[in-house]
Each structure stands twice: as structure tokens, then as C-alpha cells.
Design an enzyme around this catalytic site. Structure first.
Site, PDB file in Angstrom:
ATOM      1  CG  HIS A  66       1.349   5.092  -6.904  1.00 56.61           C
ATOM      2  ND1 HIS A  66       1.958   6.334  -6.959  1.00 56.61           N
ATOM      3  CD2 HIS A  66       1.812   4.515  -5.777  1.00 56.61           C
ATOM      4  CE1 HIS A  66       2.757   6.483  -5.901  1.00 56.61           C
ATOM      5  NE2 HIS A  66       2.672   5.380  -5.175  1.00 56.61           N
ATOM      6  CB  THR A 111      -2.813   3.834   0.561  1.00 55.48           C
ATOM      7  OG1 THR A 111      -2.724   4.615  -0.631  1.00 55.48           O
ATOM      8  CG2 THR A 111      -4.036   2.944   0.486  1.00 55.48           C
ATOM      9  CG  LEU A 148      -1.986  -1.062   1.343  1.00 57.35           C
ATOM     10  CD1 LEU A 148      -2.753  -0.916   2.648  1.00 57.35           C
ATOM     11  CD2 LEU A 148      -2.931  -0.998   0.160  1.00 57.35           C
ATOM     12  CG  ASP A 149       0.363   4.001  -3.068  1.00 57.57           C
ATOM     13  OD1 ASP A 149       1.078   3.087  -3.493  1.00 57.57           O
ATOM     14  OD2 ASP A 149      -0.566   4.516  -3.715  1.00 57.57           O
ATOM     15  CE  LYS A 150       5.889   8.477   4.633  1.00 59.93           C
ATOM     16  NZ  LYS A 150       7.077   9.367   4.525  1.00 59.93           N
TER      17      LYS A 150
END
Length: 243
Positions: free
Chosen positions: A187, A108, A104-106
Site C-alpha cells: 500500500h 486499485t 495491486l490492491d484490490k
């Protein structure tokens, strides 16, 4: 199959080899009720009862954790400069080989599965198995019917990568939506909306296959999967269940 006692306890997060050797010297470790005198003693943890200070050791071949990832934390096993999802876990869970399934993105939030089973991880992530990932998102503008049609047809990203058909479902508010994808490109959800001229302001993963984010799990907190959750994931991955 037998394993060294100190390796079993170490892999379960009970301590370092040095610490376990000291516990054995202090006569704090037993196997089937008998005091251990050799930290390298062969044991069969599935069949024998191991105990430290009289407390039975619960042995599982693999560890599976459900983490409610907060924003601001990297999905990685280690980083010299920033906090990672493993830094959120107590030391007793930091087994060798424990890793996040996907990323998961930072910024998110939401569901993140961590496991020591590499084959399970691979099978849940491969696009060939079409394992759903469901997200909640807030956008910078209201959804339109053509947005949902574009997701269903398969969006081409700005880089030229083609996404498989996905579901875009309207949320309770005009700028809210749920997205269900079967891939895990970098992403991806944000880039899919970007290809339509939209911006994702907030993103949270709710589900991976049969595993759903526990509503009682606060951000930054993890728990072990239940037996039913583990079994369901192995079925989803097309693997036999493990002890």
C-alpha cells in the site's frame, strides 16, 4: 533440448495430459506434418512445427501478458472466496507458473504485468534496479508545494519504514496527481499520502518501467505483449532477450 509433446502442449494451455492423449489417439496432432502416435514423443518446439487439427502451434518459451486490472479483483494466482486476476484470463493463457509481477490492491486499477519468467519478475521488482512505477491518483484535497518536496526528500511511513525519494507531479485538477516510485511496499502510495495527512480516493497504475497501460485495453481485458514490449522489459531487467 527436447521435451515431451504432451507436456509442451499442456504448458501452452492446449489441454490436460488426458485430453492431449485422446487427441493423439484420434490422430489430430502432427509434428512436421507427420501424425503423432505417442503423446510422450520427444519434440523440439523451437525447431519443429507442431499442429493440432491442422492449426500450427505457436511456441514461446515464456508468456507475458498486459492486463488492465479492474477494481474489486485480487492480485493473486488463486483464492477460494474471491475472484483473482487469473480468473479474468481465458484458459489458453493459464500456463503453469504464470504469475503477476508485484501486486495491486484490490481497489486499485491499471497496469498489471503477468509472466511465466520468474527471473524477469524478480529483477523488475527489486529496488536495486530502480524500475519506475507510475500511478495516477485522486486525493481528498488539493496538492501543496510542501507535498512535492516531501516526496522528493523521501517519506517516512507511519510504521517507520523509509521510502526512497519519489516524484509527485500535479495533475490537471487540483486534487489529481501522478506519483512515480521505484519500490513496491505494501500500500505504498496510499501510505505515503497518509503520512502527509492525505487520503487517496482513487488509484490507477499507468506504467512499469518501459511498459505502459494500453489505452485501448478495457478494464478486465488482457493481451499478449508485443515483441518490442518484451525486448524492452528484458533490457530494463538487464537480461538477454528470449524467444
Amino acid at each position: 533440448m527436447s521435451q515431451r509433446l504432451d507436456k509442451v502442449l499442456g504448458n501452452l494451455g492446449y489441454g490436460s495430459r488426458r485430453e492431449i492423449k485422446e487427441w493423439v489417439r484420434q490422430r489430430r496432432v502432427t509434428v512436421d506434418g507427420a501424425i503423432v502416435t505417442d503423446p510422450g514423443q520427444p519434440v523440439e518446439p523451437h525447431r519443429q512445427t507442431l499442429a493440432v487439427d491442422g492449426a500450427a502451434v505457436r511456441y514461446t518459451l515464456h508468456l507475458h501478458l498486459l492486463l488492465h486490472k479492474p477494481a474489486g479483483v485480487l492480485t493473486a494466482t488463486a483464492d477460494r472466496r474471491q475472484s483473482t486476476v487469473l480468473d479474468l484470463l481465458p484458459m489458453s493463457w493459464r500456463r503453469p507458473g504464470l504469475h503477476p509481477v508485484g501486486r495491486l490492491d484490490k481497489d486499485t486499477e491499471g497496469l498489471l504485468l503477468l509472466t511465466t519468467d520468474g527471473e524477469l519478475s524478480h529483477r523488475l521488482l527489486t529496488p536495486k534496479r530502480h524500475v519506475d512505477k507510475e500511478y495516477y491518483c485522486r486525493l481528498n484535497g488539493p496538492l501543496a508545494a510542501e507535498d512535492m518536496a516531501a516526496f522528493a526528500a523521501g517519506i517516512t511511513l507511519g510504521s517507520g519504514e523509509e521510502c526512497r525519494p519519489a516524484q509527485l507531479l500535479p495533475g490537471p485538477g487540483q486534487t489529481e496527481a501522478r506519483v512515480i516510485i521505484v519500490e513496491g511496499m505494501y500500500h505504498q502510495v496510499k501510505r505515503m499520502f497518509q503520512a502527509l495527512g492525505r487520503e487517496v480516493l482513487y488509484l490507477k497504475r499507468l506504467r512499469m518501467g518501459p511498459l505502459r497501460l494500453d489505452p485501448d485495453l478495457a478494464p478486465g481485458v488482457a493481451r499478449e505483449l508485443t515483441r518490442a514490449e518484451v525486448d524492452n522489459l528484458y533490457v530494463e531487467a538487464g537480461l538477454p532477450t528470449v524467444p
